[in-house]
Design a protein around this motif. Structure first.
Motif, PDB file in Angstrom:
ATOM      1  N   HIS A   1       0.826  -1.205   0.000  1.00 19.00           N
ATOM      2  CA  HIS A   1       0.000   0.000   0.000  1.00 19.00           C
ATOM      3  C   HIS A   1       0.867   1.265   0.000  1.00 19.00           C
ATOM      4  O   HIS A   1       0.488   2.268  -0.604  1.00 19.00           O
ATOM      5  N   ASP A   2       2.035   1.207   0.654  1.00 19.01           N
ATOM      6  CA  ASP A   2       2.939   2.363   0.636  1.00 19.01           C
ATOM      7  C   ASP A   2       3.489   2.622  -0.765  1.00 19.01           C
ATOM      8  O   ASP A   2       3.755   3.766  -1.134  1.00 19.01           O
ATOM      9  N   ALA A   3       3.681   1.536  -1.538  1.00 20.62           N
ATOM     10  CA  ALA A   3       4.185   1.623  -2.927  1.00 20.62           C
ATOM     11  C   ALA A   3       5.415   2.519  -3.052  1.00 20.62           C
ATOM     12  O   ALA A   3       5.412   3.511  -3.774  1.00 20.62           O
ATOM     13  N   PRO A   4       6.517   2.202  -2.352  1.00 20.96           N
ATOM     14  CA  PRO A   4       7.707   3.066  -2.423  1.00 20.96           C
ATOM     15  C   PRO A   4       8.289   3.165  -3.826  1.00 20.96           C
ATOM     16  O   PRO A   4       8.975   4.144  -4.145  1.00 20.96           O
ATOM     17  N   TRP A   5       8.038   2.173  -4.677  1.00 22.91           N
ATOM     18  CA  TRP A   5       8.582   2.177  -6.042  1.00 22.91           C
ATOM     19  C   TRP A   5       7.977   3.278  -6.898  1.00 22.91           C
ATOM     20  O   TRP A   5       8.490   3.572  -7.973  1.00 22.91           O
ATOM     21  N   GLN A   6       6.883   3.897  -6.444  1.00 18.61           N
ATOM     22  CA  GLN A   6       6.351   5.027  -7.204  1.00 18.61           C
ATOM     23  C   GLN A   6       7.266   6.242  -7.109  1.00 18.61           C
ATOM     24  O   GLN A   6       7.231   7.118  -7.974  1.00 18.61           O
ATOM     25  N   LYS A   7       8.077   6.307  -6.044  1.00 18.74           N
ATOM     26  CA  LYS A   7       8.936   7.467  -5.830  1.00 18.74           C
ATOM     27  C   LYS A   7      10.420   7.124  -5.845  1.00 18.74           C
ATOM     28  O   LYS A   7      11.250   8.006  -6.070  1.00 18.74           O
ATOM     29  N   LEU A   8      10.753   5.879  -5.604  1.00 12.30           N
ATOM     30  CA  LEU A   8      12.160   5.495  -5.455  1.00 12.30           C
ATOM     31  C   LEU A   8      12.526   4.445  -6.493  1.00 12.30           C
ATOM     32  O   LEU A   8      11.885   3.390  -6.565  1.00 12.30           O
ATOM     33  N   ASP A   9      13.554   4.736  -7.292  1.00 14.20           N
ATOM     34  CA  ASP A   9      14.046   3.723  -8.214  1.00 14.20           C
ATOM     35  C   ASP A   9      15.105   2.879  -7.517  1.00 14.20           C
ATOM     36  O   ASP A   9      15.393   3.062  -6.333  1.00 14.20           O
ATOM     37  N   GLU A  10      15.720   1.967  -8.264  1.00 12.10           N
ATOM     38  CA  GLU A  10      16.642   1.015  -7.650  1.00 12.10           C
ATOM     39  C   GLU A  10      17.932   1.664  -7.154  1.00 12.10           C
ATOM     40  O   GLU A  10      18.687   1.054  -6.401  1.00 12.10           O
ATOM     41  N   GLU A  11      18.199   2.914  -7.576  1.00 12.77           N
ATOM     42  CA  GLU A  11      19.405   3.612  -7.116  1.00 12.77           C
ATOM     43  C   GLU A  11      19.205   4.305  -5.771  1.00 12.77           C
ATOM     44  O   GLU A  11      20.167   4.637  -5.089  1.00 12.77           O
ATOM     45  N   LYS A  12      17.954   4.547  -5.399  1.00 14.84           N
ATOM     46  CA  LYS A  12      17.647   5.258  -4.148  1.00 14.84           C
ATOM     47  C   LYS A  12      17.631   4.248  -3.005  1.00 14.84           C
ATOM     48  O   LYS A  12      16.657   3.536  -2.799  1.00 14.84           O
ATOM     49  N   ILE A  13      18.720   4.208  -2.244  1.00 18.17           N
ATOM     50  CA  ILE A  13      18.919   3.165  -1.237  1.00 18.17           C
ATOM     51  C   ILE A  13      18.604   3.710   0.157  1.00 18.17           C
ATOM     52  O   ILE A  13      18.971   4.831   0.500  1.00 18.17           O
ATOM     53  N   ILE A  14      17.919   2.883   0.947  1.00 20.24           N
ATOM     54  CA  ILE A  14      17.648   3.214   2.346  1.00 20.24           C
ATOM     55  C   ILE A  14      18.382   2.200   3.218  1.00 20.24           C
ATOM     56  O   ILE A  14      18.232   0.987   3.044  1.00 20.24           O
ATOM     57  N   GLU A  15      19.190   2.723   4.152  1.00 20.26           N
ATOM     58  CA  GLU A  15      19.930   1.862   5.068  1.00 20.26           C
ATOM     59  C   GLU A  15      19.073   1.564   6.294  1.00 20.26           C
ATOM     60  O   GLU A  15      18.415   2.451   6.845  1.00 20.26           O
ATOM     61  N   VAL A  16      19.075   0.308   6.737  1.00 19.86           N
ATOM     62  CA  VAL A  16      18.309  -0.126   7.901  1.00 19.86           C
ATOM     63  C   VAL A  16      19.268  -0.769   8.898  1.00 19.86           C
ATOM     64  O   VAL A  16      19.952  -1.744   8.566  1.00 19.86           O
ATOM     65  N   CYS A  17      19.322  -0.220  10.111  1.00 20.57           N
ATOM     66  CA  CYS A  17      20.182  -0.757  11.167  1.00 20.57           C
ATOM     67  C   CYS A  17      19.305  -1.245  12.314  1.00 20.57           C
ATOM     68  O   CYS A  17      18.536  -0.464  12.886  1.00 20.57           O
ATOM     69  N   LEU A  18      19.401  -2.513  12.646  1.00 19.26           N
ATOM     70  CA  LEU A  18      18.700  -3.080  13.788  1.00 19.26           C
ATOM     71  C   LEU A  18      19.602  -2.925  15.000  1.00 19.26           C
ATOM     72  O   LEU A  18      20.519  -3.713  15.221  1.00 19.26           O
ATOM     73  N   ASN A  19      19.343  -1.893  15.776  1.00 23.94           N
ATOM     74  CA  ASN A  19      20.227  -1.532  16.886  1.00 23.94           C
ATOM     75  C   ASN A  19      20.196  -2.599  17.984  1.00 23.94           C
ATOM     76  O   ASN A  19      19.138  -3.135  18.334  1.00 23.94           O
ATOM     77  N   GLY A  20      21.394  -2.901  18.507  1.00 20.18           N
ATOM     78  CA  GLY A  20      21.489  -3.876  19.583  1.00 20.18           C
ATOM     79  C   GLY A  20      21.396  -5.313  19.128  1.00 20.18           C
ATOM     80  O   GLY A  20      21.417  -6.235  19.954  1.00 20.18           O
ATOM     81  N   GLN A  21      21.306  -5.537  17.842  1.00 24.19           N
ATOM     82  CA  GLN A  21      21.225  -6.895  17.304  1.00 24.19           C
ATOM     83  C   GLN A  21      22.540  -7.238  16.605  1.00 24.19           C
ATOM     84  O   GLN A  21      23.209  -6.362  16.049  1.00 24.19           O
ATOM     85  N   ASP A  22      22.897  -8.473  16.640  1.00 19.48           N
ATOM     86  CA  ASP A  22      24.123  -8.927  15.980  1.00 19.48           C
ATOM     87  C   ASP A  22      23.843  -9.145  14.494  1.00 19.48           C
ATOM     88  O   ASP A  22      23.926 -10.258  13.978  1.00 19.48           O
ATOM     89  N   VAL A  23      23.466  -8.059  13.831  1.00 21.74           N
ATOM     90  CA  VAL A  23      23.057  -8.119  12.434  1.00 21.74           C
ATOM     91  C   VAL A  23      23.686  -6.943  11.701  1.00 21.74           C
ATOM     92  O   VAL A  23      23.650  -5.804  12.192  1.00 21.74           O
ATOM     93  N   GLU A  24      24.275  -7.209  10.555  1.00 20.73           N
ATOM     94  CA  GLU A  24      24.832  -6.140   9.731  1.00 20.73           C
ATOM     95  C   GLU A  24      23.700  -5.288   9.163  1.00 20.73           C
ATOM     96  O   GLU A  24      22.568  -5.767   9.000  1.00 20.73           O
ATOM     97  N   PRO A  25      23.967  -4.006   8.867  1.00 17.63           N
ATOM     98  CA  PRO A  25      22.931  -3.159   8.256  1.00 17.63           C
ATOM     99  C   PRO A  25      22.429  -3.766   6.949  1.00 17.63           C
ATOM    100  O   PRO A  25      23.155  -4.464   6.240  1.00 17.63           O
ATOM    101  N   LEU A  26      21.174  -3.470   6.643  1.00 19.00           N
ATOM    102  CA  LEU A  26      20.582  -3.869   5.374  1.00 19.00           C
ATOM    103  C   LEU A  26      20.456  -2.635   4.495  1.00 19.00           C
ATOM    104  O   LEU A  26      20.217  -1.528   4.985  1.00 19.00           O
ATOM    105  N   TYR A  27      20.607  -2.821   3.180  1.00 19.66           N
ATOM    106  CA  TYR A  27      20.519  -1.734   2.222  1.00 19.66           C
ATOM    107  C   TYR A  27      19.379  -2.049   1.260  1.00 19.66           C
ATOM    108  O   TYR A  27      19.462  -2.970   0.459  1.00 19.66           O
TER     109      TYR A  27
END
Length: 577
Positions: free
Chosen positions: A165-191
């Motif tokens: 429903h958010d449909a981010p692809w209407q505004k963001l193409d494949e070059e527009k990257i959002i970084e996601v960091c799960l704080n306090g978790q033993d997980v590398e950031p996701l892009y």
């Protein structure tokens, strides 16, 4: 009983005999459930048997095949002969010293058939190696490995629908990257990279490193688009989680077209729940593609999607086509897992509720770096990589396949702005009047790399001399085409599109085109635009227009080509008559 003929026996006896013991069995799949594409078990519509022969000494499968359940024991013999003469894998042809089966009737049958091959046939109630193989096979068939962990399945699907429903692809193409960091978790950031501006496939790719994202993009830029095997190999080299949205049969009516993509996306949002199905999975260079998530992976993806939904809602007005500012936000996220326990148990069970904070950030500089990779990939292209202009007068290959063409006009103020903004501008040789209701143009829209290559081809030929439309006919002599033609200064004619004469929309557009050209003393424009895979497809903005050529428009008589005839089975499909 049917026996092996003498010539077959002589051929088999020439093979070396191994001192190993082979196990053989026929496993009935009758009454076993089969797993459909949705991971739901259904009864099999047709029963079958699996015949398996394995070398117990080395633990290798020498032959495996599926047969109808009603075929006789001869099928088991055929499987054994294949295991002897044409084994699977790297095994060499050979005869076993001994074979073991667990069916008395089959034992007696094989003893009679193999009596001239010096192979001992024994009986055993258990076949450990085959039992293990069949357990794994049955586990796969019955679908014991779900695509999503049961306790996260509903939460993940709900989170995915929210992203739909958010449909981010209407505004963001494949070059527009959002970084996601799960704080306090033993997980590398996701892009996060978004699929969907093309209107063909929608989804979110969650790369586990920038390096993987850049490596995949670089590989795709360097590959020949016709090398399907290499493209598939590059696809499997990615290191990411993925969420894609698959259509159900009822969804086909809602798939967007270039003319009504915004409208239909709204329709799809209103009707999305029954029409789309989210699919999750994992890509890794060593694992390949896996269409399921394990528990730890499911938790990571769920947290990322829930935080992404909050981020998109908060910054809906800040992110739009062409704008990707530096933004960052942190959200508390509770990844709730379903449980069959009571409400009191849920409160006490820390494994059910995973509370964490998730930080999301846009990466505009990284987006620019990805975009610049396209330009860098073109820097090493010299003139030798472009079509040679000593080729025949008619060139069908200059304009890239898939290019969208439009015949129309642009307002005069847009023409003035475009003259100032575009990097590639070829002005008219004279000042022409601006009496028409707009400047007549032909718009060619393709991807950025292909647009830049097309511009380079035209410039290498000395520029554009003229453009217009001329008739073409098929091999039976019936005029049925209206061909768009570009003439470069080296006197090469490039076909950029063809229209059916029966196309009423084109005929009206061409009529208006001719009227406007008369009012501009015959001058018109060619605009080359990028953005064929984005939101600007079919309606490029000023920033998407990368070239403007102002040239005379010509009639078929002005081109001096006569009639172009379509001729089959020739390298050049059109010839001059």
């Amino acid at each position: 009983m049917t026996l092996l003929n003498r010539s077959t026996c002589r051929r088999l006896r020439k093979l070396r005999q191994l001192p190993s013991v082979w196990e053989g069995d026929r496993y009935s799949l009758q009454d076993q459930p089969s797993r459909d594409l949705d991971g739901v078990s259904e009864p099999k519509s047709a029963n079958g048997d699996c015949i398996l022969w394995v070398d117990g000494a080395v633990g290798s499968v020498r032959s495996m095949e599926m047969v109808p359940a009603d075929v006789g024991q001869e099928a088991v013999v055929r499987g054994l002969l294949r295991a002897i003469e044409h084994p699977s894998g790297q095994a060499q042809p050979a005869r076993p010293k001994k074979i073991v089966v667990r069916n008395r009737e089959l034992q007696f049958f094989l003893r009679g058939v193999l009596q001239d091959l010096d192979i001992e046939v024994s009986y055993s109630e258990t076949l450990p190696l085959i039992d293990e193989i069949f357990r794994e096979l049955q586990s796969f068939i019955s679908g014991n490995q779900p695509r999503l962990p049961e306790k996260y399945a509903q939460s993940l699907e709900d989170a995915a629908i929210a992203i739909w429903h958010d449909a981010p692809w209407q505004k963001l193409d494949e070059e527009k990257i959002i970084e996601v960091c799960l704080n306090g978790q033993d997980v590398e950031p996701l892009y996060l990279s978004f699929l969907g501006m093309l209107g063909v496939e929608y989804g979110v790719l969650m790369y586990r490193s920038k390096e993987s994202l850049k490596a995949f993009r670089q590989t795709i830029l360097e590959l020949d688009e016709s090398s399907q095997e290499l493209i598939e190999e590059a696809f499997l080299q990615q290191d990411c989680f993925f969420l894609t949205f698959e259509s159900t049969p009822n969804m086909t009516d809602f798939l967007p077209t270039s003319k009504r993509s915004q409208e239909t996306r709204q329709l799809m949002a209103l009707n999305s729940d029954p029409l789309i199905k989210p699919e999750f999975g994992n890509l890794h260079p060593l694992e390949g593609m896996r269409p399921n998530l394990y528990e730890e992976e499911a938790l990571i993806v769920l947290a990322a999607l829930r935080a992404l939904h909050l981020f998109l809602k908060e910054y809906a007005q800040s992110i739009y086509a062409g704008a990707f500012p530096s933004l960052s936000a942190e959200y508390p996220v509770e990844a709730l897992a379903a449980s069959n326990s009571s409400e009191n148990d849920r409160i006490e069970d820390d494994s059910i509720v995973h509370a964490m904070t998730v930080t999301l950030s846009t990466l505009p500089e990284f987006a620019q770096e990805l975009a610049s990779m396209v330009d860098e990939s073109l820097d090493g292209i010299d003139g030798g990589d472009f079509p040679s202009f000593t080729m025949p007068m008619i060139n069908l290959e200059t304009v890239p396949p898939g290019t969208m063409s439009q015949v129309g006009r642009i307002p005069w103020d847009v023409l003035a702005a475009l003259r100032q903004s575009t990097k590639c501008y070829q002005p008219a040789n004279i000042d022409f009047p601006m009496n028409a209701d707009g400047f007549p143009i032909v718009l060619l829209q393709t991807s950025r790399p292909k647009a830049m290559k097309l511009i380079e081809v035209i410039q290498s030929a000395g520029g554009l001399q003229s453009l217009g439309f001329m008739p073409g006919e098929d091999q039976w002599g019936a005029p049925s085409y209206d061909l768009g033609v570009l003439q470069t200064d080296d006197n090469t004619f490039h076909i950029f599109t063809e229209y059916e004469n029966s196309d009423a929309i084109h005929q009206r557009a061409k009529k208006k085109w001719n009227e406007r050209c008369q009012q501009t003393n015959g001058y018109c424009g060619l605009i080359i635009a990028k953005g064929i895979t984005g939101a600007a497809k079919g309606n490029p903005a000023l920033k998407d227009m990368v070239a403007l050529f102002e040239v005379p428009s010509l009639t078929p008589e002005g081109f001096g080509l006569g009639l172009l005839r379509l001729v089959p089975n020739l390298e050049q499909n059109f010839r001059l008559d």
